[in-house]
Motif scaffolding. Structure first.
Motif, mmCIF file in Angstrom:
data_model
loop_
_atom_site.group_PDB
_atom_site.id
_atom_site.type_symbol
_atom_site.label_atom_id
_atom_site.label_comp_id
_atom_site.label_asym_id
_atom_site.label_seq_id
_atom_site.Cartn_x
_atom_site.Cartn_y
_atom_site.Cartn_z
ATOM 1 N N ALA A 152 14.356 3.198 -1.867
ATOM 2 C CA ALA A 152 12.968 3.168 -1.391
ATOM 3 C C ALA A 152 12.045 2.712 -2.514
ATOM 4 C CB ALA A 152 12.544 4.554 -0.899
ATOM 5 N N ASN A 153 10.830 2.368 -2.135
ATOM 6 C CA ASN A 153 9.810 2.052 -3.126
ATOM 7 C C ASN A 153 9.378 3.330 -3.843
ATOM 8 O OD1 ASN A 153 9.457 -0.779 -2.837
ATOM 9 N ND2 ASN A 153 8.334 -0.445 -0.940
ATOM 10 N N PRO A 154 8.946 3.208 -5.092
ATOM 11 C CA PRO A 154 8.558 4.403 -5.853
ATOM 12 C C PRO A 154 7.373 5.137 -5.231
ATOM 13 C CG PRO A 154 7.937 2.403 -7.026
ATOM 14 C CD PRO A 154 8.797 1.976 -5.893
ATOM 15 N N GLU A 155 7.364 6.432 -5.463
ATOM 16 C CA GLU A 155 6.262 7.284 -5.019
ATOM 17 C C GLU A 155 5.974 8.315 -6.104
ATOM 18 O OE1 GLU A 155 7.250 9.169 -1.379
ATOM 19 O OE2 GLU A 155 7.595 7.285 -0.276
ATOM 20 N N PHE A 156 4.775 8.847 -6.070
ATOM 21 C CA PHE A 156 4.435 9.913 -7.005
ATOM 22 C C PHE A 156 5.058 11.229 -6.540
ATOM 23 C CE2 PHE A 156 1.205 6.819 -8.114
ATOM 24 C CZ PHE A 156 1.209 6.911 -9.500
ATOM 25 N N GLY A 157 5.581 11.987 -7.505
ATOM 26 C CA GLY A 157 6.189 13.265 -7.206
ATOM 27 C C GLY A 157 7.595 13.168 -6.648
ATOM 28 N N ARG B 128 -6.380 1.958 -9.049
ATOM 29 C CA ARG B 128 -5.802 0.844 -9.810
ATOM 30 C C ARG B 128 -4.747 1.351 -10.782
ATOM 31 N NH1 ARG B 128 -6.829 -4.298 -10.592
ATOM 32 N NH2 ARG B 128 -8.739 -4.182 -9.362
ATOM 33 N N ALA B 129 -5.020 2.474 -11.440
ATOM 34 C CA ALA B 129 -4.030 3.041 -12.358
ATOM 35 C C ALA B 129 -2.768 3.440 -11.608
ATOM 36 C CB ALA B 129 -4.625 4.246 -13.093
ATOM 37 N N GLU B 130 -2.929 4.051 -10.441
ATOM 38 C CA GLU B 130 -1.768 4.433 -9.636
ATOM 39 C C GLU B 130 -0.979 3.203 -9.212
ATOM 40 O OE1 GLU B 130 -3.055 6.785 -6.376
ATOM 41 O OE2 GLU B 130 -3.900 8.377 -7.632
ATOM 42 N N ARG B 131 -1.690 2.167 -8.791
ATOM 43 C CA ARG B 131 -1.015 0.942 -8.358
ATOM 44 C C ARG B 131 -0.257 0.302 -9.512
ATOM 45 N NH1 ARG B 131 -4.814 -3.691 -6.166
ATOM 46 N NH2 ARG B 131 -5.197 -3.864 -8.406
ATOM 47 N N ASP B 132 -0.874 0.310 -10.686
ATOM 48 C CA ASP B 132 -0.214 -0.287 -11.851
ATOM 49 C C ASP B 132 1.067 0.467 -12.203
ATOM 50 O OD1 ASP B 132 -2.186 -2.179 -12.018
ATOM 51 O OD2 ASP B 132 -3.282 -1.206 -13.653
ATOM 52 N N VAL B 133 1.014 1.796 -12.112
ATOM 53 C CA VAL B 133 2.200 2.601 -12.419
ATOM 54 C C VAL B 133 3.305 2.323 -11.404
ATOM 55 C CG1 VAL B 133 3.116 4.960 -12.455
ATOM 56 C CG2 VAL B 133 1.006 4.418 -13.682
ATOM 57 N N LEU B 134 2.958 2.307 -10.116
ATOM 58 C CA LEU B 134 3.960 2.040 -9.088
ATOM 59 C C LEU B 134 4.572 0.648 -9.246
ATOM 60 C CD1 LEU B 134 2.084 3.595 -6.042
ATOM 61 C CD2 LEU B 134 4.194 4.452 -7.047
ATOM 62 N N THR B 135 3.740 -0.326 -9.576
ATOM 63 C CA THR B 135 4.237 -1.689 -9.804
ATOM 64 C C THR B 135 5.198 -1.716 -10.980
ATOM 65 O OG1 THR B 135 2.221 -2.683 -8.901
ATOM 66 C CG2 THR B 135 3.557 -4.059 -10.347
ATOM 67 N N LEU C 80 0.808 -1.221 0.000
ATOM 68 C CA LEU C 80 0.000 0.000 0.000
ATOM 69 C C LEU C 80 0.837 1.264 0.000
ATOM 70 C CD1 LEU C 80 -2.634 -1.007 2.709
ATOM 71 C CD2 LEU C 80 -2.953 -1.034 0.234
ATOM 72 N N ARG C 81 2.145 1.151 0.309
ATOM 73 C CA ARG C 81 2.982 2.330 0.441
ATOM 74 C C ARG C 81 3.098 3.077 -0.878
ATOM 75 N NH1 ARG C 81 7.688 -0.569 4.030
ATOM 76 N NH2 ARG C 81 6.529 -0.605 5.998
ATOM 77 N N GLY C 82 2.935 4.394 -0.800
ATOM 78 C CA GLY C 82 3.069 5.230 -1.980
ATOM 79 C C GLY C 82 1.818 5.327 -2.823
#
Length: 309
Positions: free
Chosen positions: A197-202, A133-140, A116-118
């Motif tokens: 770190a795991n990816p994040e937006f911004g 879902r779109a955000e999760r797909d991008v982070l993945t 769930l992070r990010g």
């Protein structure tokens, strides 16, 4: 994946802590342990542990100003008789909803479920969000791209001194907060690639600027990787039929300059680079439909450039 419901954390971590806080404050207001047990719906033995400080609990709730204020209000109300169990329950439920919205419960949930992070998850507050879902797909996708770079032979040799990054934009991205990348950038240490770190937006202004500029010409370009400018890599690109685009490094408005250069060409190049300027390290951007596409393109170019050295 460890599947943990927020309600489990409320029962296991929040409720015992708040009961202990309430027990201690009711005791401070003169209630007996028997009276406290009746108010909280627990045994007198449990109240004894609460009051003696033996109950454990989570300091995140004890130190949370909103939780402290709610507990004080409920303790005052129950002790004075101005509040009954229904009123107390209503206040606690309202507090739980608030703490699930970017509060300690949300924080605990991300610890129990790192997936769930990010995500900026609002599932508890607003329900299932189609955009999530779109955000999760991008982070993945960005996570997978970072792993690709970390496992690519020779990658450490083309990581700039300031670090590299890989990013990907949401389908309707409008600014850098809509582009996910690795916070703190990716570094080479001892010949290895370190992903902090795991990816994040911004998380990356530079990669986001390049991606957004590319999308202004071709919305299908959503991913990019930045590496050090390396002649062997550029030659490998040309040998593979890629025509790298050179641009100036010292434009104040990099986004506009890149957009103009891409517009002049009429398409987004798979590789764009500059030779640096005063205080600016030479850099190359490798673009792709996704972050993974861009990372795989970097891997292929590095493999080709290594064999030709």
């Amino acid at each position: 994946m460890s599947l943990v419901l927020p309600s489990e954390l409320v029962v296991d971590r929040f409720l015992p802590t708040v009961r202990a806080m309430l027990a201690m404050r009711l005791a401070d207001r003169g209630l007996t342990q028997r009276e406290i047990a009746a108010e909280l719906g627990v045994t007198q033995a449990a109240v004894s542990k609460y009051v003696s400080g033996e109950s454990g609990g989570d300091d995140r709730f004890r130190d949370d100003p909103e939780t402290v204020a709610t507990v004080e209000r409920i303790a005052d109300g129950l002790a004075s008789g101005e509040m009954d169990g229904y009123d107390a329950l209503a206040d606690l439920l309202s507090l739980v909803h608030s703490l699930e919205d970017r509060g300690p419960i949300c924080e605990l949930h991300e610890e129990e479920m790192p997936e769930l992070r990010g995500l900026g998850c609002d599932l508890c507050v607003r329900g299932l969000d189609p955009d999530l879902r779109a955000e999760r797909d991008v982070l993945t996708n960005v996570r997978a791209a970072a792993r690709t770079l970390a496992s690519t032979p020779g990658m450490a040799d083309v990581v700039p001194n300031v670090g590299t990054n890989v990013g990907m934009a949401l389908p309707d991205a409008s600014d850098e907060t809509d582009v996910a990348a690795v916070p703190g950038r990716i570094y080479a240490m001892g010949g290895r690639i370190e992903i902090p770190a795991n990816p994040e937006f911004g998380a990356s202004k530079h990669v986001a600027t390049a991606i957004l500029a590319a999308r202004a010409t071709d919305p299908d370009v959503q991913g990019a990787v930045n590496v050090a400018t390396d002649d062997a890599l550029l030659d490998a690109a040309r040998e593979r039929g890629i025509d790298p685009l050179e641009f100036d490094a010292d434009y104040e408005d990099r986004a506009t300059h890149l957009s103009d250069r891409f517009g002049e060409r009429g398409s987004v190049p798979q590789v764009a680079y500059h030779r640096g300027a005063f205080g600016i390290e030479p850099a190359t951007y490798v673009f792709g439909a996704t972050a993974t596409d861009a990372a795989e393109r970097v891997a292929a170019l590095l493999e080709a450039s290594t064999s030709s050295r």
